[in-house]
Design a protein around this motif. Structure first.
Motif, PDB file in Angstrom:
ATOM      1  N   ILE A 139       0.850  -1.190   0.000  1.00 50.08           N
ATOM      2  CA  ILE A 139       0.000   0.000   0.000  1.00 50.08           C
ATOM      3  C   ILE A 139       0.886   1.240   0.000  1.00 50.08           C
ATOM      4  N   ASN A 140       0.423   2.240  -0.723  1.00 42.63           N
ATOM      5  CA  ASN A 140       1.050   3.560  -0.706  1.00 42.63           C
ATOM      6  C   ASN A 140      -0.046   4.580  -0.473  1.00 42.63           C
ATOM      7  N   ALA A 141       0.295   5.674   0.142  1.00 41.76           N
ATOM      8  CA  ALA A 141      -0.679   6.740   0.366  1.00 41.76           C
ATOM      9  C   ALA A 141      -0.822   7.581  -0.895  1.00 41.76           C
ATOM     10  N   ASP A 142      -2.040   8.055  -1.119  1.00 39.64           N
ATOM     11  CA  ASP A 142      -2.310   8.955  -2.244  1.00 39.64           C
ATOM     12  C   ASP A 142      -1.916  10.382  -1.899  1.00 39.64           C
ATOM     13  N   TYR A 143      -1.982  10.714  -0.620  1.00 35.88           N
ATOM     14  CA  TYR A 143      -1.629  12.047  -0.131  1.00 35.88           C
ATOM     15  C   TYR A 143      -0.755  11.883   1.105  1.00 35.88           C
TER      16      TYR A 143
END
Length: 174
Positions: A139-143
């Motif tokens: 998972i990576n953050a969008d913001y």
């Protein structure tokens, strides 16, 4: 508390970054946006970001989800459990999860997958701090507010064994 907290991000820096994040989110094309703040650690960041989103003209609804993988320790147990679930239906909605820190990724990956399984159109992630070197989940953050150094951080809603949440900046204990 007698421990000294070293400041990483002061109040002015946090405020400026929240406004920048809100501007980015405002242009993302969300429809029927539901913001889900992941408690407990995100509560101050979420409140400040929500007010910035209001100023940016973003219509939204707010819900809260409490997930736990830490207990009173300083390292994730590896198991995520829902302590408090949201009360609305997410099917057909755009969702923005807000959390304090993306570290191992287990908690946010669990929450994101849960909301998508329930029929959310999209489930994006906004985090104040990102520690990509600690990631074990995909998972990576969008913001992202800031990339966080490899320190155990406190303040601005984040705690060490339930202390330091009220500190108005992000810091670490040396």
């Amino acid at each position: 508390m007698t421990e000294t907290i070293e400041v990483l991000y002061d109040e002015a820096t946090l405020s400026k970054r929240n406004e920048e994040l809100a501007t980015s989110i405002a242009t993302a094309g969300y429809k029927k946006l539901l913001v889900v703040a992941v408690l407990k650690g995100s509560f101050i960041f979420a409140a400040d970001l929500l007010r910035a989103l209001y100023r940016a003209g973003v219509p939204l609804e707010v819900e809260f989800m409490s997930l736990s993988s830490y207990g009173t320790g300083t390292k994730s147990s590896g198991t995520v459990k829902v302590v408090r679930d949201i009360e609305v239906i997410v099917k057909g909605r755009d969702v923005l999860l807000i959390d304090d820190i993306l570290e191992s990724g287990r908690t946010l990956a669990f929450a994101r997958n849960l909301l998508l399984e329930r029929g959310a159109n999209r489930a994006d992630v906004a985090v104040l701090l990102d520690k990509p070197g600690k990631r074990v989940a995909e998972i990576n953050a969008d913001y992202v507010g800031f990339e966080c150094p490899d320190k155990f951080v406190v303040g601005y809603g984040m705690d060490k064994a339930h202390s330091y949440r009220e500190v108005p900046f992000v810091g670490y204990l040396p």
